[in-house]
Scaffold this active site. Structure first.
Site, PDB file in Angstrom:
ATOM      1  N   ASP A  90       0.855  -1.178   0.000  1.00  0.00           N
ATOM      2  CA  ASP A  90       0.000   0.000   0.000  1.00  0.00           C
ATOM      3  C   ASP A  90       0.896   1.233   0.000  1.00  0.00           C
ATOM      4  O   ASP A  90       2.007   1.189   0.525  1.00  0.00           O
ATOM      5  CB  ASP A  90      -0.902   0.006   1.241  1.00  0.00           C
ATOM      6  CG  ASP A  90      -2.146   0.854   1.068  1.00  0.00           C
ATOM      7  OD1 ASP A  90      -3.247   0.284   0.986  1.00  0.00           O
ATOM      8  OD2 ASP A  90      -2.017   2.101   1.002  1.00  0.00           O
ATOM      9  N   ASP A 120       4.146   2.561  -4.279  1.00  0.00           N
ATOM     10  CA  ASP A 120       3.214   3.052  -5.289  1.00  0.00           C
ATOM     11  C   ASP A 120       3.223   2.023  -6.418  1.00  0.00           C
ATOM     12  O   ASP A 120       4.187   1.938  -7.181  1.00  0.00           O
ATOM     13  CB  ASP A 120       3.665   4.424  -5.800  1.00  0.00           C
ATOM     14  CG  ASP A 120       2.760   4.972  -6.893  1.00  0.00           C
ATOM     15  OD1 ASP A 120       1.797   4.283  -7.297  1.00  0.00           O
ATOM     16  OD2 ASP A 120       3.027   6.099  -7.361  1.00  0.00           O
ATOM     17  N   ASN A 139      -6.005  -5.647  -5.553  1.00  0.00           N
ATOM     18  CA  ASN A 139      -7.162  -5.039  -4.888  1.00  0.00           C
ATOM     19  C   ASN A 139      -7.160  -3.514  -4.891  1.00  0.00           C
ATOM     20  O   ASN A 139      -8.213  -2.898  -4.763  1.00  0.00           O
ATOM     21  CB  ASN A 139      -7.213  -5.545  -3.435  1.00  0.00           C
ATOM     22  CG  ASN A 139      -8.193  -4.771  -2.594  1.00  0.00           C
ATOM     23  OD1 ASN A 139      -9.405  -4.958  -2.689  1.00  0.00           O
ATOM     24  ND2 ASN A 139      -7.680  -3.868  -1.765  1.00  0.00           N
ATOM     25  N   TYR A 163     -13.868   4.444 -13.143  1.00  0.00           N
ATOM     26  CA  TYR A 163     -14.018   3.214 -12.367  1.00  0.00           C
ATOM     27  C   TYR A 163     -14.618   2.103 -13.229  1.00  0.00           C
ATOM     28  O   TYR A 163     -14.110   0.978 -13.263  1.00  0.00           O
ATOM     29  CB  TYR A 163     -14.894   3.482 -11.150  1.00  0.00           C
ATOM     30  CG  TYR A 163     -14.875   2.397 -10.112  1.00  0.00           C
ATOM     31  CD1 TYR A 163     -13.846   2.313  -9.179  1.00  0.00           C
ATOM     32  CD2 TYR A 163     -15.900   1.454 -10.043  1.00  0.00           C
ATOM     33  CE1 TYR A 163     -13.829   1.316  -8.212  1.00  0.00           C
ATOM     34  CE2 TYR A 163     -15.895   0.463  -9.080  1.00  0.00           C
ATOM     35  CZ  TYR A 163     -14.856   0.393  -8.166  1.00  0.00           C
ATOM     36  OH  TYR A 163     -14.845  -0.596  -7.216  1.00  0.00           O
ATOM     37  N   LYS A 169     -12.635  -1.334 -14.336  1.00  0.00           N
ATOM     38  CA  LYS A 169     -13.124  -2.641 -13.887  1.00  0.00           C
ATOM     39  C   LYS A 169     -13.582  -3.515 -15.058  1.00  0.00           C
ATOM     40  O   LYS A 169     -13.393  -4.743 -15.028  1.00  0.00           O
ATOM     41  CB  LYS A 169     -14.253  -2.463 -12.874  1.00  0.00           C
ATOM     42  CG  LYS A 169     -13.827  -1.757 -11.590  1.00  0.00           C
ATOM     43  CD  LYS A 169     -12.667  -2.446 -10.892  1.00  0.00           C
ATOM     44  CE  LYS A 169     -12.365  -1.809  -9.545  1.00  0.00           C
ATOM     45  NZ  LYS A 169     -11.221  -2.455  -8.851  1.00  0.00           N
TER      46      LYS A 169
END
Length: 260
Positions: free
Chosen positions: A37, A63, A90, A155, A159
């Site tokens: 993260d 990153d 994720n 988004y 996806k």
């Protein structure tokens, strides 16, 4: 023996929300989990949970949109363990705006985080899994990778693309002991979704609860937000040896959202 004992797992966006829940779940099943993260402070907070329970883990502030750093990170893990068994892509974020007002820089940045970065990591990890003739790759997509939603140009695009990438990688690795799947959650009660609800509320000039009642719940037959633990339970199954026949799938967990 626990289901994932001795396995090495990588989770991106692991410092909070679904990513943290998955990291905990995999570690509790015996895996050594690398939490990736860019938020170093949140990673340090997350580490306390694993330390208190004597779970096997490492935190890596990174990153993941930096391909050079991703490559170096993977190489270091393989140098220590010689394998990577589970990869969970994720990391993600949300931004709500009409297409005509959507900042181009934000659109490109979100695609890099949620589509290009998983490609970076898979590109490095798949050869390692091939050499060990075993691997589980799980890409956290969304119901918005299957259907559209006004205001989510970046988004939705990311996806949808991630599901396509999942299918290609599944076909390329199907005969090598590797499975590649996408999980498509509906609305899960996380900070990311709560932030999205706040953005929608501002956009429509209404209260957040009104967004739930008038915008979200009419789309979800169960009329509720999903819980992180529900997603974690399914991820643990897909990440296990039991799911050897499941690959190339976009698995939907959405309270009935996409059945209407």
């Amino acid at each position: 023996m626990k289901e994932l004992s001795g396995q090495i797992a990588i989770v991106t966006g692991a410092a909070s929300g679904i990513g943290l829940g998955i990291s905990k779940g995999l570690a509790e099943e015996g895996a050594t989990v690398y939490l990736l993260d860019r938020d170093k402070e949140k990673l340090e907070c997350a580490a306390a949970y694993f330390q208190e329970r004597k779970l096997l883990f490492e935190t890596i502030p990174i990153d993941i949109t930096d391909e050079i750093r991703v490559k170096s990170c993977i190489e270091k893990i393989v140098t220590v363990y010689g394998r990577i068994d589970v990869l969970i892509n994720n990391a993600g974020r949300q931004y709500i705006s009409l297409v005509q007002d959507f900042p181009t820089e934000e659109f490109e940045s979100m695609l890099k985080l949620m589509l290009t970065s998983p490609f970076f990591i898979m590109k490095q990890v798949i050869p390692i899994m091939r050499s060990n003739k075993y691997g589980r790759i799980i890409n956290m997509a969304s119901v918005n990778g299957l259907i559209g939603f006004a205001g989510k140009a970046a988004y939705n695009s990311a996806k949808h693309g991630l599901i396509g990438l999942t299918k290609v990688a599944a076909l390329e690795t199907a005969a090598e002991g590797i499975t590649v799947n996408a999980i498509c959650p509906g609305y899960v009660d996380t900070a990311l979704v709560r932030n999205q609800l706040e953005q929608l509320a501002r956009q429509r000039n209404i209260e957040v609860q009104s967004v739930l009642e008038s915008v979200i719940y009419p789309l979800v037959p169960q009329r509720r937000l999903l819980q992180v633990k529900e997603i974690v339970s399914y991820v643990k199954f897909i990440a296990s040896p039991k799911a050897s026949g499941v690959t190339g799938q976009a698995v939907v967990i959405d309270g009935g959202y996409t059945t209407q």
